[in-house]
Design an enzyme around this catalytic site. Structure first.
Site, PDB file in Angstrom:
ATOM      1  N   ASP A 323       0.829  -1.202   0.000  1.00 30.58           N
ATOM      2  CA  ASP A 323       0.000   0.000   0.000  1.00 30.58           C
ATOM      3  C   ASP A 323       0.874   1.268   0.000  1.00 30.58           C
ATOM      4  OD1 ASP A 323      -2.692   1.116   0.268  1.00 30.58           O
ATOM      5  OD2 ASP A 323      -2.012   1.821   2.223  1.00 30.58           O
ATOM      6  N   GLU A 352       1.674  -0.548  -5.003  1.00 31.75           N
ATOM      7  CA  GLU A 352       0.648   0.421  -5.390  1.00 31.75           C
ATOM      8  C   GLU A 352       1.345   1.705  -5.822  1.00 31.75           C
ATOM      9  OE1 GLU A 352      -3.253   2.919  -3.821  1.00 31.75           O
ATOM     10  OE2 GLU A 352      -1.680   2.408  -2.408  1.00 31.75           O
ATOM     11  N   ASP A 419     -10.871   1.475  -4.508  1.00 29.81           N
ATOM     12  CA  ASP A 419     -10.579   2.915  -4.499  1.00 29.81           C
ATOM     13  C   ASP A 419     -11.236   3.679  -5.639  1.00 29.81           C
ATOM     14  OD1 ASP A 419      -8.968   3.003  -2.219  1.00 29.81           O
ATOM     15  OD2 ASP A 419      -7.168   2.427  -3.337  1.00 29.81           O
TER      16      ASP A 419
END
Ligand code: CA
Length: 576
Positions: A323, A352, A419
């Protein structure tokens, strides 16, 4: 010849080792300017005797440039090289020192890839090329154990808010493993499952403990082992950029200030610690409940690397999704890779990174990244029709040269996620457009990842609406889409060329795009028509032949060129 446009740099994405024998050499020139390119290469210690010339292929083009590539097998693993560039009326030799009118012979001015070391080769795990991922947001997938539910759970199917809970858990995933197996996916990515207060769990409280609302280490072991039995790999989410406000070391800092032994684990600007109006310590964005780790502190490093190792060794997970990976230092990720690959050599490390990720994709940090540029372009072209086929293909082509080929093969191609808006919502409910986007995802280079529920027609706007509870009532599942997903997955599994082959757009104009996937043995054409009218496209083939494709409104076609050839042969024979 437009010399200003010509670009090459050794090492990095313009000259890199692909495997233990091969170096890919790439070159950029102005579009439709240079006619032929060659690499003249040899061993600088024996230039007179060990020297060759290789033709470069014009692999991709965008609106401004042509991109060329040659696969070079160097002599003695050493490579020095220059380019020979030809247009109709000019020729130049291009070295590290610039352009020359005649062929230089002094090796020290040439480009150099000094030595092909096996240890430096960027080698993402092989299985990832064959993977079809499925992303699960565990709080919303299935509630398999009501005894571990948080207090005040909403009824399954109610509207998700930023902070409500529905009781989804790991047992729910285990219970529905048949759904995953029948769909045909072979890898799972779970958003965080470690103890945290929120429903999304991106604010970790304890990295060594499964969130009690999700289960415990034994439930996770059971899930991983049952997945492995069915050939499904499991990747977990590591939130190492920041922890949660209730992470014990941060609580210690809140209590003891600079006397806390954890003071230097974070970036505290001032004491006493303030949460508002903006926190006076570094955080993810300006979220006070997500204090940022100081990952250059050796104790923090040791702690997080232990976490990374522990879940691989204890539970046998198959990789980590990282992340906010781009806001953590590179030195940390280099050590992280060593630790993870030591624990499991074929673990997948997925960062990410929403933008150009080249600095992380050189072989010393990540294997792949979440391919958001792919997401954006696919949505613009297929769902919104805000760009035409030419712009779509040009932009994807441009991105193909940003990373080494082995990275392109394992980028995670997502169309939506926890997201973003859901794909069907992006398509304003138009299932024909939705299917075109999904077929493109399933046939393009890179690893497709399905966001849970897309396969049965779930909709949802921006987060938290995209995190609705999975629909398990069969009567409310879209069977047509489910069947379509199964077919696409089966197609990808059937044709190795879709998983391992190269990729080239052979037609891109207006609302139609045709992509070729190819190896030395196979060629597939995949044609898309993002328009409400019939389309007829002529594709130039070998020996000046033309192949015509007719596409229905919002239609697609998958053409196996082997069949096309055998069809022609049959016709020829029948004439005899
Ligand atoms: Ca539960």
């Amino acid at each position: 010849m437009l010399l200003h446009a010509i670009y090459h740099r050794p090492k990095g994405n313009f000259a890199y080792a692909y495997d233990k024998d091969t170096i890919h050499i790439r070159l950029q020139t102005a579009k439709d300017d240079v006619k032929r390119c060659y690499v003249i290469f040899g061993d600088k210690y024996d230039w007179e005797n060990q020297r060759s010339i290789k033709f470069m292929t014009n692999l991709y083009s965008d609106e401004l440039f042509d991109y060329w590539q040659a696969e070079i097998v160097p002599y003695n693993r050493r490579l020095c090289y220059m380019f020979k560039l030809e247009s109709d009326d000019e020729q130049y030799w291009y070295t590290e020192y610039g352009f020359h009118d005649s062929q230089p012979s002094y090796v020290n001015i040439m480009f150099e890839y000094p030595f092909l070391h096996e240890v430096d080769i960027f080698t993402p795990p092989n299985w990832v090329k064959d993977a079809i991922f499925y992303q699960i947001f565990p709080e919303r997938f299935a509630n398999g154990d009501i005894s571990n539910d948080p207090e005040l759970v909403e009824e399954w199917g109610n509207t998700p808010t930023r902070d409500n809970f529905f009781g989804g858990d790991i047992r729910g995933i285990i219970d529905n493993i048949n759904h995953l197996e029948n769909l045909g996916i072979n890898a799972l990515y779970l958003t965080p499952i470690f103890e945290a207060n929120t429903n999304h769990k991106y604010d970790t409280k304890d990295y060594m403990k499964i969130d009690p609302h999700f289960g415990d280490i034994d439930t996770l072991k059971e899930l991983v082992s049952k997945c492995h039995d069915r050939g499904i790999r499991v990747v977990l989410d590591a939130v190492f950029n920041h922890c949660g406000y209730y992470f014990a070391p941060f609580q210690d800092v809140l209590k003891k200030g600079s006397k806390s032994r954890y003071w230097d684990w974070f970036y505290i600007h001032d004491y006493p610690i303030k949460k508002s109006p903006r926190p006076n310590y570094a955080t993810f964005a300006f979220e006070y409940h997500m204090p940022k780790f100081n990952t250059s502190n050796p104790e923090v490093k040791e702690y997080l690397l232990d976490v990374a190792r522990f879940w691989i060794e204890e539970v046998d997970i198959d990789g980590w999704r990282l992340d906010v990976a781009n806001e953590v230092d590179h030195a940390f990720w280099r050590e992280f890779r060593q630790v993870v690959k030591t624990a499991k050599p074929d673990a997948y490390i997925l960062g990410e990174v929403w933008h150009d990720a080249a600095p992380w994709l050189q072989g010393d940090q990540f294997d792949g990244v979440m391919n958001y540029p792919f997401t954006n372009l696919a949505i613009e072209f297929f769902c919104k029709q805000s760009i035409d086929a030419k712009e779509f293909a040009n932009c994807l082509n441009k991105f193909m040269f940003r990373y080494p080929h082995q990275a392109n093969q394992v980028l995670l191609n997502i169309l939506d996620s926890h997201d973003t808006k859901r794909l069907l919502t992006q398509c304003k409910g138009n299932k024909k457009l939705f299917k075109l986007a999904v077929l493109f995802q399933m046939t393009y280079i890179g690893v497709p990842c399905i966001y849970y529920g897309d396969e049965i027609g779930m909709v949802g706007g921006d987060d938290p609406d995209c995190r609705r509870t999975m629909i398990w009532d069969k009567a409310r599942q879209d069977k047509e889409l489910l069947e379509f997903y199964r077919d696409c997955i089966a197609l990808r599994k059937e044709h190795v060329v879709l998983r391992r082959g190269d990729c080239k757009f052979v037609y891109a104009s207006g609302s139609q795009v045709v992509m070729k996937r190819y190896t030395d043995y196979d060629q597939l054409l995949i044609a898309f028509n993002v328009s409400d009218k019939w389309a007829s496209i002529d594709i130039p083939m070998e020996k000046g032949k033309i192949y015509n494709i007719k596409l229905a409104p919002y239609g697609y076609k998958i053409i196996n060129l082997k069949d096309v050839r055998s069809e022609k042969q049959c016709t020829a024979q029948s004439h005899i």
